[in-house]
Write a protein that holds these residues in place. Structure first.
Motif, mmCIF file in Angstrom:
data_model
loop_
_atom_site.group_PDB
_atom_site.id
_atom_site.type_symbol
_atom_site.label_atom_id
_atom_site.label_comp_id
_atom_site.label_asym_id
_atom_site.label_seq_id
_atom_site.Cartn_x
_atom_site.Cartn_y
_atom_site.Cartn_z
ATOM 1 N N VAL A 49 -7.993 15.149 15.939
ATOM 2 C CA VAL A 49 -8.105 13.691 15.839
ATOM 3 C C VAL A 49 -6.949 13.101 15.039
ATOM 4 C CG1 VAL A 49 -10.618 13.691 16.038
ATOM 5 C CG2 VAL A 49 -9.561 13.883 13.782
ATOM 6 N N VAL B 250 -8.416 11.241 20.321
ATOM 7 C CA VAL B 250 -9.208 12.466 20.256
ATOM 8 C C VAL B 250 -8.680 13.409 21.336
ATOM 9 C CG1 VAL B 250 -11.489 13.496 20.586
ATOM 10 C CG2 VAL B 250 -11.263 11.334 19.336
ATOM 11 N N PHE C 53 -15.950 9.507 15.765
ATOM 12 C CA PHE C 53 -14.808 9.657 16.673
ATOM 13 C C PHE C 53 -15.255 10.333 17.972
ATOM 14 C CE2 PHE C 53 -10.763 9.469 13.789
ATOM 15 C CZ PHE C 53 -11.230 8.302 13.217
#
Length: 678
Positions: free
Chosen positions: A205, A219, A383
């Motif tokens: 990330v 990502v 995320f």
């Protein structure tokens, strides 16, 4: 052999085919019967299942079987411990509710066994339980050897743990990726953040601030589809496994380690093929756009949750792994925006600790730790959720097949039970209207403000029990817990086959081609991997419970303090001495009285004495008996400094039962490695 017969599947070979035996004694048990999977319709089957099948003679005493339908009855298989008896050996079953031991037939040269071995046995037919005998079909090794609990769980739950040679050969042929037509992401400050004991790194990330507010979040996920071709030996094995299995002392990967810990693991400093998604979010954490790309990446650092947390809290002023402080601080700022968006949409907030077995340097279990999520873990979770939403939106908006992560709202009867409990606590919870996750959050927040720890513990447990179980589907009912309309799993194709299916659809879209998609087979596969996921979670829980029980063996006879976690129709589950280990206090080990146990209101009450036990209460108990293989710790109530004599209680009526009155609820929904990974 007749053209149609009832068969027991006794083994699964490396090609995923079943070896079967006829149920009827009159049929030829020396014939070889191969059960062929229906690849087109995706009919899955497992060892120990009973099926109705069509038989075709394909050679001398060799038959091919195709399943017509599965039957409810299963082959009578039992696992247990070999114990010496006067006239030979007996089997002590590991099932919690099993009755007396069974006589074992004498050892055969093919499968020898001895006192103290863990075995799998076939229960032979007889006129009654007292006359039952069993034949050993597999020896799992001594019960006191390291890894015995995990080996037992692998056998009990039918978890595949040996890769076929063909799959290993394919994995060994995998080559390091080249840039080619991939997008070059090597200069992006991508990092991995995982637990200290993680061995496979499937996501990296990074985040950058945008002019005018908001963030660009990237990502990157290991491009497993690059190495695992559809219908290859690797793919066929991965379908059957469905997911990696994370036991306390052992990992059983979905893919061979040369991939899962090698070319598909985003280790720092090594170029890796990836499927990445770039997402733009505004200052309120709302995603404004996203874009998928197949890339070549380089992880710039391997970070741990603990190291990031220490830096965040200011306990360590130097950024981990020599990174610039802005790399971590920007990700933390982006997380705060996403967390605000999560609160805005009202996602369910259940702060559930994860049980972990702690081992010493010699591999011996020494404690059960209960860990809650840190901000660094929540950062990765948010995320991953953002990436998973992007995947689902992309496939659904382009009319492509998507394997959704589905989570239905709670069943109406469970909502009604929660409404009754809330009303008894003078709390408000809606009834007769559409229930949203925020309603549960509001209820728990109101309960927490009351000076009633026991009541809050009961309510938290009841809210957890009321939730539906998530699964995989090719239709989209949304994700209730996350309060999301579209959700899929995209971020862990190393360890979840559902993610690999999603990757393949996204890659086909990027390449502007129509994948050869069989929706019937995809639906069957989604059902199959949902079941393997449940089996993996059950195996993990069972193994943790066995290790937990083993920690109490040296404490038999001790009087200790405990906290009631759950009330059931047959007693109470009590956490022993803040150890993370639970034991069962049956009604029959309470002071003599008639008891009513109400699982809905979390209360046990004696009719005559008025003795009352509630969820969350602290009590004194004695550790009466321990059976690690059964994952059981038996407790006795201590009254006025003395343990109640066994059998003194008359038991009692179960009273009203909750939604799972006869079964102990699971303490958590997820499984170890998945925590924080969406």
């Amino acid at each position: 052999m007749p053209p149609v017969a009832v068969l027991d599947i006794v083994e699964i070979n490396h090609d995923g085919e079943g070896i079967a035996a006829p149920v009827e004694d009159r049929l030829d048990h020396n014939a070889r019967i191969l059960v062929v999977p229906d690849r087109r319709r995706g009919k899955a089957f497992g060892k120990g299942e009973r099926v109705l099948a069509k038989l075709t003679l394909v050679g001398p005493d060799e038959y091919e079987a195709r399943i017509i339908r599965k039957l409810d009855r299963h082959r009578p298989v039992m696992f247990g411990l070999v114990i010496s008896a006067r006239n030979g050996f007996m089997l002590e079953p590991v099932e919690r509710n099993a009755r007396s031991p069974l006589d074992l037939l004498p050892p055969e040269d093919k499968i020898p066994f001895a006192d103290g071995d863990l075995i799998e046995a076939e229960v032979l037919r007889s006129s009654g339980y007292a006359n039952k005998k069993a034949r050993v079909t597999r020896n799992l090794g001594p019960a006191d050897q390291p890894g015995a609990y995990s080996a037992l769980a692998v056998a009990e739950y039918g978890i595949r743990h040996a890769f076929p040679e063909e799959a290993l050969i394919e994995a060994d042929k995998a080559k390091k990726p080249v840039l080619g037509e991939r997008e070059d992401l090597r200069d992006l400050k991508l990092v991995t953040i995982d637990g200290a004991d993680a061995r496979d790194f499937d996501d990296a990330v990074c985040a950058e601030p945008l002019p005018g507010g908001g963030f660009r979040v990237v990502v990157a996920i290991a491009d497993v589809a690059h190495y695992v071709a559809e219908d290859s030996a690797l793919d066929r094995e991965a379908i059957q496994r469905g997911n990696s299995v994370y036991l306390p002392d052992r990992v059983i990967p979905m893919l061979p380690e040369v991939l899962s810990n090698g070319l598909c693991s985003l280790v720092p400093g090594e170029e890796r093929a990836c499927l990445a998604v770039e997402m733009m979010i505004d200052a309120n954490g709302h995603k404004t756009k996203h874009r998928f790309m197949r890339g070549l990446m380089l992880s710039h650092a391997r970070l741990t949750y603990d190291a990031v947390e220490e830096f965040r809290l200011g306990h360590d002023t130097d950024p981990p792994a020599g990174l610039e402080a802005s790399v971590i601080n920007t990700m933390l700022d982006a997380y705060e925006c996403l967390a605000a968006s999560r609160r805005e949409r009202g996602a369910l907030e259940l702060d559930l600790p994860e049980k972990r077995v702690r081992f010493d340097d010699d591999g011996k279990a020494v404690a059960i730790d209960r860990k809650r999520q840190t901000i660094s873990q929540k950062l990765i979770e948010e995320f991953m959720i953002l990436a998973n939403v992007s995947a689902a939106e992309t496939l659904e908006s382009n009319n492509r097949l998507c394997v959704f992560r589905a989570h239905e709202p709670p069943a109406p009867e469970k909502v009604d039970a929660l409404h009754l409990l809330a009303r008894s606590m003078e709390l408000s919870f809606p009834k007769g209207q559409v229930i949203r996750p925020r309603h549960f959050n509001t209820l728990l927040q109101a309960a927490q403000k009351k000076d009633d720890p026991a009541g809050f513990a009961l309510l938290n447990e009841t809210v957890l029990r009321s939730q539906s179980q998530a699964d995989y589907r090719i239709t989209n009912p949304g994700h209730f817990g996350l309060a999301l309309l579209q959700y899929a799993h995209f971020t862990s194709p190393i360890r979840r086959y559902a993610d690999l299916m999603v990757h393949r659809q996204i890659i086909a879209l990027l390449e502007n081609r129509d994948p050869d998609t069989d929706t019937v087979k995809a639906a069957e596969t989604a059902t199959s991997i949902s079941e393997t996921e449940r089996q993996a979670a059950a195996a993990e829980r069972r193994t943790i419970d066995r290790f937990a029980a083993s920690l109490m063996q040296h404490r038999i006879g001790q009087m200790v303090e405990g906290k009631i976690n759950t009330i059931t129709s047959f007693g109470a589950f009590v956490e022993i001495d803040h150890s993370g280990v639970e034991g069962l206090l049956p009604l029959g080990r309470l002071p003599q009285d008639y008891y009513e146990a109400d699982a809905v209101e979390g209360i046990i009450k004696g009719r005559q004495s008025g003795l009352t036990l509630r969820t969350g209460d602290s009590i004194t108990i004695m550790i009466e008996d321990v059976s690690p293989l059964k994952a059981m710790v038996g407790l006795t109530y201590v009254d006025d400094g003395k343990p109640v004599e066994r059998g003194a209680s008359h038991g009692g009526r179960p009273g009203r039962r909750g939604a799972s009155g006869r079964n102990r609820p699971s303490a958590r929904k997820g499984a170890g490695k998945g925590a924080g990974k969406g």
